[in-house]
Write an enzyme that holds these catalytic residues in place. Structure first.
Site, PDB file in Angstrom:
ATOM      1  N   LYS A 173      -2.563  45.421  49.914  1.00  0.00           N
ATOM      2  CA  LYS A 173      -3.189  44.173  50.364  1.00  0.00           C
ATOM      3  C   LYS A 173      -2.143  43.060  50.335  1.00  0.00           C
ATOM      4  CE  LYS A 173      -5.104  40.743  48.551  1.00  0.00           C
ATOM      5  NZ  LYS A 173      -4.554  39.755  49.527  1.00  0.00           N
ATOM      6  N   GLU A 248       4.948  40.943  38.465  1.00  0.00           N
ATOM      7  CA  GLU A 248       6.080  40.026  38.636  1.00  0.00           C
ATOM      8  C   GLU A 248       5.493  38.666  38.971  1.00  0.00           C
ATOM      9  OE1 GLU A 248       9.156  40.607  38.070  1.00  0.00           O
ATOM     10  OE2 GLU A 248       9.124  42.781  37.913  1.00  0.00           O
ATOM     11  N   CYS A 282      10.550  32.707  43.874  1.00  0.00           N
ATOM     12  CA  CYS A 282      10.209  32.845  42.451  1.00  0.00           C
ATOM     13  C   CYS A 282      11.432  32.528  41.588  1.00  0.00           C
ATOM     14  CB  CYS A 282       9.691  34.243  42.159  1.00  0.00           C
ATOM     15  SG  CYS A 282      10.750  35.511  42.825  1.00  0.00           S
ATOM     16  N   GLU A 383       5.443  25.674  36.785  1.00  0.00           N
ATOM     17  CA  GLU A 383       6.012  26.076  38.074  1.00  0.00           C
ATOM     18  C   GLU A 383       5.391  25.227  39.185  1.00  0.00           C
ATOM     19  OE1 GLU A 383       4.851  29.857  39.911  1.00  0.00           O
ATOM     20  OE2 GLU A 383       6.970  30.279  40.257  1.00  0.00           O
TER      21      GLU A 383
HETATM   22  P1  NAD Z   1      -1.041  34.343  44.349  1.00  0.00           P
HETATM   23  O1  NAD Z   1      -1.121  34.753  42.945  1.00  0.00           O
HETATM   24  O2  NAD Z   1      -1.931  33.240  44.815  1.00  0.00           O
HETATM   25  O3  NAD Z   1      -1.361  35.581  45.311  1.00  0.00           O
HETATM   26  C1  NAD Z   1      -0.654  36.802  45.216  1.00  0.00           C
HETATM   27  C2  NAD Z   1      -1.501  37.930  45.753  1.00  0.00           C
HETATM   28  O4  NAD Z   1      -2.634  38.101  44.872  1.00  0.00           O
HETATM   29  C3  NAD Z   1      -2.091  37.650  47.144  1.00  0.00           C
HETATM   30  O5  NAD Z   1      -2.097  38.842  47.898  1.00  0.00           O
HETATM   31  C4  NAD Z   1      -3.506  37.214  46.821  1.00  0.00           C
HETATM   32  O6  NAD Z   1      -4.419  37.403  47.890  1.00  0.00           O
HETATM   33  C5  NAD Z   1      -3.827  38.118  45.637  1.00  0.00           C
HETATM   34  N1  NAD Z   1      -4.946  37.664  44.778  1.00  0.00           N
HETATM   35  C6  NAD Z   1      -5.381  36.400  44.581  1.00  0.00           C
HETATM   36  N2  NAD Z   1      -6.440  36.402  43.723  1.00  0.00           N
HETATM   37  C7  NAD Z   1      -6.676  37.685  43.369  1.00  0.00           C
HETATM   38  C8  NAD Z   1      -7.609  38.336  42.513  1.00  0.00           C
HETATM   39  N3  NAD Z   1      -8.540  37.648  41.857  1.00  0.00           N
HETATM   40  N4  NAD Z   1      -7.551  39.679  42.382  1.00  0.00           N
HETATM   41  C9  NAD Z   1      -6.601  40.396  43.034  1.00  0.00           C
HETATM   42  N5  NAD Z   1      -5.687  39.830  43.861  1.00  0.00           N
HETATM   43  C10 NAD Z   1      -5.708  38.500  44.036  1.00  0.00           C
HETATM   44  O7  NAD Z   1       0.502  33.998  44.656  1.00  0.00           O
HETATM   45  P2  NAD Z   1       1.147  33.446  45.977  1.00  0.00           P
HETATM   46  O8  NAD Z   1       0.784  31.993  46.129  1.00  0.00           O
HETATM   47  O9  NAD Z   1       0.882  34.372  47.112  1.00  0.00           O
HETATM   48  O10 NAD Z   1       2.716  33.565  45.623  1.00  0.00           O
HETATM   49  C11 NAD Z   1       3.404  32.614  44.887  1.00  0.00           C
HETATM   50  C12 NAD Z   1       3.587  33.067  43.446  1.00  0.00           C
HETATM   51  O11 NAD Z   1       4.243  34.319  43.418  1.00  0.00           O
HETATM   52  C13 NAD Z   1       4.480  32.137  42.628  1.00  0.00           C
HETATM   53  O12 NAD Z   1       3.917  31.966  41.356  1.00  0.00           O
HETATM   54  C14 NAD Z   1       5.791  32.908  42.517  1.00  0.00           C
HETATM   55  O13 NAD Z   1       6.578  32.591  41.397  1.00  0.00           O
HETATM   56  C15 NAD Z   1       5.292  34.301  42.460  1.00  0.00           C
HETATM   57  N6  NAD Z   1       6.344  35.221  42.853  1.00  0.00           N
HETATM   58  C16 NAD Z   1       6.946  35.961  41.869  1.00  0.00           C
HETATM   59  C17 NAD Z   1       7.966  36.847  42.193  1.00  0.00           C
HETATM   60  C18 NAD Z   1       8.625  37.684  41.137  1.00  0.00           C
HETATM   61  O14 NAD Z   1       9.199  38.716  41.491  1.00  0.00           O
HETATM   62  N7  NAD Z   1       8.590  37.322  39.871  1.00  0.00           N
HETATM   63  C19 NAD Z   1       8.382  36.966  43.516  1.00  0.00           C
HETATM   64  C20 NAD Z   1       7.757  36.182  44.488  1.00  0.00           C
HETATM   65  C21 NAD Z   1       6.728  35.328  44.148  1.00  0.00           C
END
Ligand code: NAD
Length: 495
Positions: A173, A248, A282, A383
Site C-alpha cells: 500500500k 523506519e 527523512c 520533526e
Molecule cells: P505517514 O506516516 O503519514 O504515512 C506513511 C504511510 O502510512 C502511508 O502509506 C499512509 O497511508 C500509511 N498510514 C497512515 N495511517 C495509517 C494507519 N493507521 N495504519 C496503517 N497505515 C497507515 O508518513 P508520510 O507523511 O507519508 O511520510 C513522511 C514521514 O515519513 C516523515 O516522518 C519521515 O521522516 C518519514 N520517513 C522516514 C524514512 C526513514 O527511512 N526513516 C524515510 C522516508 C520518510
C-alpha cells in the site's frame, strides 16, 4: 480522467468500494488522475493471491529469482526519465533529485539481484562427532509494505526487492499522495515477468487499507516507513498480534560545524541537506549546531546562499526548491514557524508561504532559517518536515554532541571539521544510525545499512545486507550421520 487501480493476482481491478479520490500535482494544484480507495475486502483478496503465489515462489532457486530482479533493474534504467518526471509531477521534488531517486531503485535492483547468489547462511562445527550444523535463511511468507510519499519509488525498492529475492510475496500500500509512480513500478515488475500474485498493489488510505493490512492474520510482517505517530500505532497493534514489524520513521538530523571547518563546503552542504526535496527527506538537516566562534560568519554565508535559491515547479531544470507535498503540510510548517517565533528564536530569512510562485495554486514555502535556537525549543526537537533550519550555537565539541543527541530521534548526523581526533570522537559518540564526516546528513548509498536509533526505528535496517534479516527467518539445521542416538550436551565426552 485516468484511474489508478489495484493490481491483484496479476489483474488491474477496481477497488471493492468503487471509491476514488483525486491525485494533485503540488506544484500547481492540477488533478493528475483519480486513485482507488480500497477496503479490507481488497486486502483479503490480495493476501489470498500472495499466499498462493508464495507457495511456488519460495521453491524457485534464489539465483533464478534474482534473474528477474536484474530485468527489473534494466527496465527501471530504460524508463528512468519517464519515472523521474512522474515523481516530480506527483510529489514535487526537483527533476534532478527525482532522477537520483530512480537511480537508487536501479542500484537496489542490481544489488539485491546479487544477493540471489549470496544470501549466505553459516556452517558451524557441531559439538558431536558425525554431526553437521548450519543455518539457512528462509522467507517469512507474506510481507505487507506501507510506504510514504517522499521517496515513492526508492523506499518501495528498498523493501520490495529484498523481500522478493528472499522468497516472499507482497501486498503493497503506497501513500495516497503518490499512487501514480507506485503503479508505474508495479507495471515494471509485471513487464519483467514476475509471476502473478507475488506483488499485489492495494491503493488507498492508511486508516482503512493500511490498518486492514496490519490486522490481517495472513500478513506475517509489516515493513513500514513513515511518521512516528503512525509507526507507533502500527507497532502497538502488530505487537499484540505478535506480527514482526520493520519500522523506519522520523528524524531531527543535525549538521555540526566546528571552528576549523571548511566553511564554504559546510554552507553548500547545509543548503543541499536542509532544503533539498524542500526539507522533506527523512535525513534532511533541520538543525545546524555551530561553534560560537564562527556562528556569525556561517549565518551571513547561509543567508547569502538562500537568496540565490529559486523556488518553482520541479520540472524546470533551473528550480532549486520545489513545492511541499500538500496544503496540510504547508499549514503544519507555518504552525511550527509561529511556534519558533513565539518561543523566542530569531528569524533570519523566510518564515512564510511563497504564494506568488507559479500559478498561485501550488504549495510553496520559503526556505527558512532561525538562529539563537535553544536546544529545548519545540523547533529544535520535533520533526517539521519542511524547509526550516534551526541554528544552535555551542562552545565546543562535547556540547555539540550533547545537543545532537538530545532529541528522541536518531537517524542521521554530520560533522564538519579538519581535526581527525574530533572526527573519531564524533563517529564514536553521535547517537544516530548514519554519521557523515565533512558531508551533509543526506546521501545514503544502498549497499550500507539504512536506519536509525531511538525513536527513528525499531532496530531493523533497510538496504545493505541487513535488509535480508528483515525478510527472512533463520533456520538452524542439524544433520546427524552417526546412525546412533547422539544426545546434545550429554554425549559430548563419551565418544
Ligand atoms: P505517514 O506516516 O503519514 O504515512 C506513511 C504511510 O502510512 C502511508 O502509506 C499512509 O497511508 C500509511 N498510514 C497512515 N495511517 C495509517 C494507519 N493507521 N495504519 C496503517 N497505515 C497507515 O508518513 P508520510 O507523511 O507519508 O511520510 C513522511 C514521514 O515519513 C516523515 O516522518 C519521515 O521522516 C518519514 N520517513 C522516514 C524514512 C526513514 O527511512 N526513516 C524515510 C522516508 C520518510
Amino acid at each position: 480522467m485516468q484511474k489508478f487501480m489495484n493490481y491483484i493476482d496479476g489483474k488491474w481491478q477496481e477497488p471493492s468500494t468503487g471509491r476514488y479520490i483525486p491525485v494533485i500535482n503540488p506544484a500547481n494544484g492540477a488533478v493528475l488522475g483519480m486513485v482507488a480507495q480500497s477496503s479490507s475486502a481488497d486486502v483479503d483478496q490480495a493476501v489470498a493471491a500472495a499466499r498462493k503465489a508464495q507457495k511456488e515462489w519460495r521453491l524457485v532457486p534464489a539465483p533464478e529469482r534474482a534473474e528477474l530482479l536484474f530485468t527489473v533493474g534494466r527496465l527501471l534504467k530504460e524508463n528512468k526519465e519517464r519515472l523521474a518526471q512522474t515523481i516530480t509531477s506527483e510529489m514535487g521534488k526537483v527533476i534532478e533529485e527525482a532522477r537520483g531517486e530512480v537511480q537508487e531503485a536501479i542500484d537496489m535492483a542490481h544489488y539485491m539481484a546479487g544477493e540471489g547468489r549470496r544470501m549466505f547462511g553459516e556452517t558451524m562445527p557441531s559439538e558431536l562427532r558425525n554431526k553437521f550444523a548450519m543455518s539457512i535463511r528462509v522467507p517469512i511468507g507474506i510481507v505487507g509494505l506501507i510506504t510514504p510519499w517522499n521517496f515513492p519509488i526508492a523506499i518501495a525498492s528498498w523493501k520490495s526487492l529484498p523481500a522478493l529475492v528472499t522468497g516472499n510475496a507482497l501486498v503493497w500500500k503506497p501513500s495516497p499522495d503518490t499512487p501514480i509512480v507506485a503503479e508505474a513500478f508495479v507495471r515494471i515488475y509485471e513487464k519483467a515477468g514476475l509471476p502473478k500474485g507475488l506483488i499485489n498493489l492495494v491503493q488507498g488510505s492508511g486508516p482503512e487499507a493500511g490498518a486492514a493490512m496490519v490486522e490481517h492474520p495472513g500478513i506475517d510482517l509489516i515493513g513500514f516507513t513513515g511518521s512516528n505517530a503512525v509507526g507507533k500505532k502500527i507497532n502497538e497493534r502488530a505487537g499484540a498480534l505478535l506480527k514482526r514489524t520493520s519500522l523506519e520513521m522520523g528524524g531531527k538530523n543535525a549538521i555540526i560545524v566546528m571552528d576549523d571547518a571548511n566553511l564554504d563546503l559546510a554552507v553548500e552542504s547545509i543548503i543541499w541537506s536542509g532544503f533539498g526535496t524542500s526539507g522533506q527527506r527523512c535525513t534532511a538537516a533541520s538543525r545546524v549546531i555551530v561553534h560560537e566562534a564562527i556562528k556569525q560568519r556561517l549565518e551571513d554565508k547561509l543567508i547569502a546562499a538562500v537568496r540565490q535559491l529559486k523556488l518553482g515547479d520541479g520540472h524546470d531544470e533551473a528550480t532549486d526548491i520545489g513545492p511541499v507535498i500538500n496544503k496540510a503540510v504547508l499549514e503544519k510548517i507555518n504552525k511550527y514557524v509561529r511556534v519558533g517565533i513565539d518561543e523566542g528564536a530569531r528569524l533570519l530569512c523566510g518564515g512564510k508561504t511563497a504564494e506568488k510562485v507559479g500559478n498561485g495554486k501550488g504549495f510553496y514555502y520559503e526556505p527558512t532559517i532561525f538562529t539563537d535556537v535553544m536546544p529545548d525549543m519545540t523547533i529544535a526537537k520535533e520533526e517539521i518536515f519542511g524547509p526550516v533550519l534551526s541554528i544552535i550555537g555551542v562552545k565546543d565539541l562535547e556540547s555539540a554532541i550533547e545537543v545532537n543527541n538530545n532529541v528522541s530521534f536518531g537517524l542521521s548526523s554530520s560533522i564538519f571539521t579538519s581535526d581527525v581526533n574530533r572526527v573519531f570522537r564524533a563517529i564514536r559518540d553521535l547517537d544516530t544510525g548514519i554519521v557523515y564526516i565533512n558531508a551533509g546528513t543526506t546521501g545514503a548509498e544502498i549497499h550500507l545499512p539504512f536506519g536509525g536509533t531511538k525513536e527513528t526505528g525499531n532496530g531493523h535496517r533497510d538496504s545493505g545486507v541487513a535488509a535480508l534479516d528483515v525478510y527472512t527467518e533463520w533456520r538452524a539445521v542439524y544433520v546427524d550421520f552417526s546412525n546412533t542416538l547422539q544426545r546434545a550436551q550429554i554425549d559430548t565426552n563419551t565418544k
